[in-house]
Design a protein around this motif. Structure first.
Motif, short mmCIF file in Angstrom:
data_model
loop_
_atom_site.label_atom_id
_atom_site.label_comp_id
_atom_site.label_asym_id
_atom_site.label_seq_id
_atom_site.Cartn_x
_atom_site.Cartn_y
_atom_site.Cartn_z
N ILE A 161 47.40 22.87 40.37
CA ILE A 161 46.23 23.15 39.54
C ILE A 161 45.71 24.55 39.86
CG2 ILE A 161 43.83 22.49 39.06
CD1 ILE A 161 44.69 19.60 39.56
N LYS B 96 45.25 19.08 45.24
CA LYS B 96 44.01 19.86 45.18
C LYS B 96 42.84 18.93 45.53
CE LYS B 96 42.10 23.75 42.76
NZ LYS B 96 42.56 24.98 42.10
N GLU C 87 46.65 39.87 35.07
CA GLU C 87 45.82 40.78 34.30
C GLU C 87 46.66 41.88 33.65
OE1 GLU C 87 45.36 39.89 37.45
OE2 GLU C 87 43.58 38.62 37.35
N LYS D 295 45.88 33.64 49.18
CA LYS D 295 44.91 32.95 48.29
C LYS D 295 43.55 32.96 49.00
CE LYS D 295 44.70 28.41 48.53
NZ LYS D 295 44.79 26.98 48.24
N HIS E 259 40.54 32.83 48.30
CA HIS E 259 39.39 31.97 48.00
C HIS E 259 39.36 30.72 48.87
CE1 HIS E 259 42.72 30.75 45.38
NE2 HIS E 259 42.21 29.54 45.41
C1 LIG Z 1 43.49 39.12 40.72
C2 LIG Z 1 42.61 37.93 40.58
N1 LIG Z 1 42.42 37.38 39.36
C3 LIG Z 1 41.60 36.32 39.22
C4 LIG Z 1 40.98 35.77 40.29
C5 LIG Z 1 40.01 34.60 40.10
N2 LIG Z 1 40.56 33.37 40.68
C6 LIG Z 1 40.21 32.96 41.91
S1 LIG Z 1 41.02 31.57 42.38
C7 LIG Z 1 41.85 31.48 40.90
C8 LIG Z 1 42.83 30.37 40.66
C9 LIG Z 1 43.82 30.27 41.78
O1 LIG Z 1 44.73 29.24 41.59
P1 LIG Z 1 45.74 28.88 42.75
O2 LIG Z 1 46.45 30.11 43.20
O3 LIG Z 1 46.61 27.78 42.27
O4 LIG Z 1 44.80 28.43 43.91
P2 LIG Z 1 44.47 26.96 44.47
O5 LIG Z 1 44.69 25.97 43.39
O6 LIG Z 1 45.40 26.75 45.59
O7 LIG Z 1 43.06 27.05 44.92
C10 LIG Z 1 41.47 32.54 40.07
C11 LIG Z 1 41.99 32.77 38.73
C12 LIG Z 1 41.21 36.37 41.54
N3 LIG Z 1 40.61 35.90 42.67
N4 LIG Z 1 42.04 37.43 41.67
#
Ligand SMILES: Cc1ncc(C[n+]2csc(CCOP(=O)(O)OP(=O)(O)O)c2C)c(N)n1
Lengths: 312, 284
Positions: free
Chosen positions: B183, B243, A55, B71, B73
């Motif tokens: 990805i 993935k 960002e 990460k 998420h």
């Molecule tokens: C600072 C920030 N920007 C954007 C996001 C939204 N976002 C969540 S997951 C993701 C993609 C992540 O990709 P990667 O690190 O490769 O994760 P994976 O493929 O292992 O799930 C984005 C852009 C976020 N969570 N934090």
């Protein structure tokens, strides 16, 4: 049936106006699919730039585009755009650059929870000189506000939710930042003037007829999409006859729109004013309905606040 | 540490069972990130099961090793492993993302549950791990800090600020693990913001680099062991993964990055994984 999500309106607007604004470039930080800027990317690949999940670099680059006579449209989630890159935005505003920051996922975000809710962005953005801060109340207004922002030089922050907004305007609505948008007329003098920001306006509309009936009071509703700069003279002239004010905003109450309006009202025509927003919290996971209810955006709580206001 | 073939198979079955749980959690929540939760589960599970010093009865234990899911998420993967090793009750898993649940969409600091710090805004968790590693050195504690990063997450500038600091301070107690599934949200990492040559980048930043096949259990264990026995340098393990792995229609695609399966997809996914479990068990 719920309306088209705000991000679809944004995506459609960008792609339909690609030819009209030839100097427009659209920037993304790995969220083009989430925010629907991907359709612009497909039609105008040479004017779309994905910076990956970065960002700060995206916004730093937008400043370079802006001083090179381009009009960068910076699209991202509200929290990551305003929060991660705040000082970049500050400098962009410092130099009054022609950059449009358009973010989605403002307010309560549902399942993603507290780490993703954007309940502080209006605080972060409203303190910046030169920046126009606009929060559309429905889909018609999103388009009108985008059009206004694209036609007006200078930095803009446009705040959109993750999901969809309820309709509050007729199709022929026109946006004028100086006029006060009364979406429900009251009497000459009203017991309450409700002021909605973004989703707050439809929340106000949904409860108003029952409130008027149950409490036997008159209510006017203003949809205040202009958070900054507010035309104070016009604003005061439209609220001066009303007895009390209730602000409704999907933002925290520390330094949100309620704080801004409280200052303006107390300095210009003091009267009782309360804000229904999110108190002392970063939000949490849950469905939108559950979260709105939990944070008090429900009929009973609105009624309670209004009773308190009237008593005072 | 040598592991027997039986142990290896048991771990493989556990990992598949955890994948089923992850899918169920996300399916019930009807939101979340299946792709990046399925990809990294082998890494998190083996860390907790075979590598880290932790005690679910004593989550405050000062000498514990620290895991940070940068990460964030991939929260369902972390929660499912924390349940498997005794921090989270199994039935609580299925409250994921629901109103009132302790299991928020992204990890929210809760030591009792084994969650060291809130993450989800990408990049921040890695800096946090630098602070943990520096503090452990300051206290003369022999504890390891593990941070799991997405490859897309490596786009964030702060990752490289942290990488510089880690080698500057010779943080040999810090191990970064990269889920190199190729990805991110908008597409392949090389299309969105090219990372390669990735190993060279980390080497240039002064890190010890290990590359492993993240779907090979022996490779993972060896990688972690080598990392734990590296001195005067931080180690990064670049782990090549898939993935959405083990669910055919979720593999190698951005489609299920942030999209839950519907009922039919969920059922197909479970059937596919069950088949694999049977195959391994038939072999046991
Ligand atoms: C600072 C920030 N920007 C954007 C996001 C939204 N976002 C969540 S997951 C993701 C993609 C992540 O990709 P990667 O690190 O490769 O994760 P994976 O493929 O292992 O799930 C984005 C852009 C976020 N969570 N934090």
């Amino acid at each position: 049936m719920s309306n088209i999500p705000a991000r679809d309106i944004l995506g459609k607007f960008l792609v339909e106006n690609g030819d009209k604004y030839e100097n427009m470039v659209v920037l993304s930080a790995d969220l083009s699919l989430s925010i629907k800027t991907d359709i612009f990317a497909q039609k105008y690949p040479e004017r779309f730039f994905n910076f990956g999940i970065a960002e700060q670099n995206m916004i730093g680059a937008s400043m370079g585009f802006a001083i090179s006579n381009k009009m960068p449209i910076v699209c991202g989630f509200s929290l990551f755009t305003t929060g991660r890159a705040w000082e970049f935005i500050r400098l962009a505003c410092h130099d009054n650059l022609n950059i449009k920051f358009v973010t989605t996922h403002a307010g309560l975000v549902g399942g993603d929870g507290s780490t993703h809710s954007a309940l502080e962005d209006l605080s972060l953005m409203s303190c910046l000189p030169n920046l126009n801060v606009l929060v559309p109340g429905d889909n018609v207004e999103i388009e009108k506000i985008l059009e206004y922002a694209f036609n007006t030089p200078g930095p803009f922050y446009i705040r959109l939710p993750r999901g969809s907004l309820e309709d509050i305007h007729k199709k022929d609505f026109t946006f004028n930042p100086n006029s006060i948008d009364i979406i429900k007329e009251g009497n000459e003098i009203n017991d309450i003037c409700m002021i909605g920001v973004g989703s707050g306006s439809s929340i106000a509309i949904q409860s108003v007829s029952k409130l008027e009936k149950d409490l036997n009071i008159s209510i006017k509703i203003i949809n205040q999409s202009v958070v900054k700069p507010i035309n104070i003279k016009n604003f005061i002239s439209r609220i001066k006859n009303d007895k009390c004010i209730l602000v409704i905003e999907e933002h925290n109450t520390y330094c949100g729109f309620g704080s801004i309006i409280s200052r303006i009202v107390s300095e210009n025509c003091p009267k009782y004013i309360k804000t229904l927003g999110i108190e002392n919290s970063f939000g949490q996971s849950g469905s939108r309905i559950e979260l709105l209810d939990y944070y008090g955006f429900n009929y009973e709580n609105i009624k309670k606040i209004i009773l308190d206001l009237i008593k005072s | 540490m040598e592991i027997s073939q039986t142990e290896e198979k048991e771990l493989s079955v556990d990992i598949l069972e955890i994948k089923k749980e992850i899918l169920k959690m996300i399916w019930l929540a009807q939101s979340g990130h299946p792709g990046g939760s399925l990809s990294c589960i082998s890494l998190i599970y083996i860390l907790y099961k075979n590598i880290m010093n932790i005690d679910s009865n004593n989550p405050n234990w000062e000498d514990r090793d620290i895991f940070i899911l940068s990460k964030g998420h991939a929260a369902p993967a972390l929660y499912a492993v924390l349940s498997k090793v005794g921090f989270i009750k199994k039935e609580d898993l299925f409250t994921l993302r629901k109103f009132g649940s302790k299991l928020q969409g992204h990890p929210t600091k809760n030591l009792k549950l084994g969650i060291e710090i809130s993450t989800g805004s990408l990049g921040m968790g890695f800096s946090t791990s630098i602070g943990c590693a520096l503090a452990a050195k300051l206290d003369n504690k022999d504890k390891k800090i593990f941070a799991l990063l997405g490859d897309g997450e490596l786009n964030e500038g702060v990752i490289w600020e942290a990488a510089m600091a880690a080698s500057h301070y010779k943080l040999d107690n810090l191990i970064a693990v990269i889920d190199r599934n190729g990805i991110q949200s908008d597409g392949s990492t090389e299309e969105i913001m090219a990372l390669e040559p990735l190993a060279d980048k980390w080497k240039a930043f002064g890190w010890h680099v290990i590359e492993i096949d993240g779907s090979n259990i022996k490779d993972i264990i060896n990688g972690f062991e080598k990392a734990c026995n590296t001195f005067r340098k931080p180690t990064v393990i670049i782990s090549y993964l898939i993935k959405g792995s083990d669910v055919s229609f979720m593999e190698h695609t951005k489609k299920y990055h942030g999209k839950p399966p519907n009922k039919e997809e969920y059922e197909i996914a479970i059937t596919e994984i069950d088949k694999q479990i049977k195959r391994i068990q038939g072999d046991l």
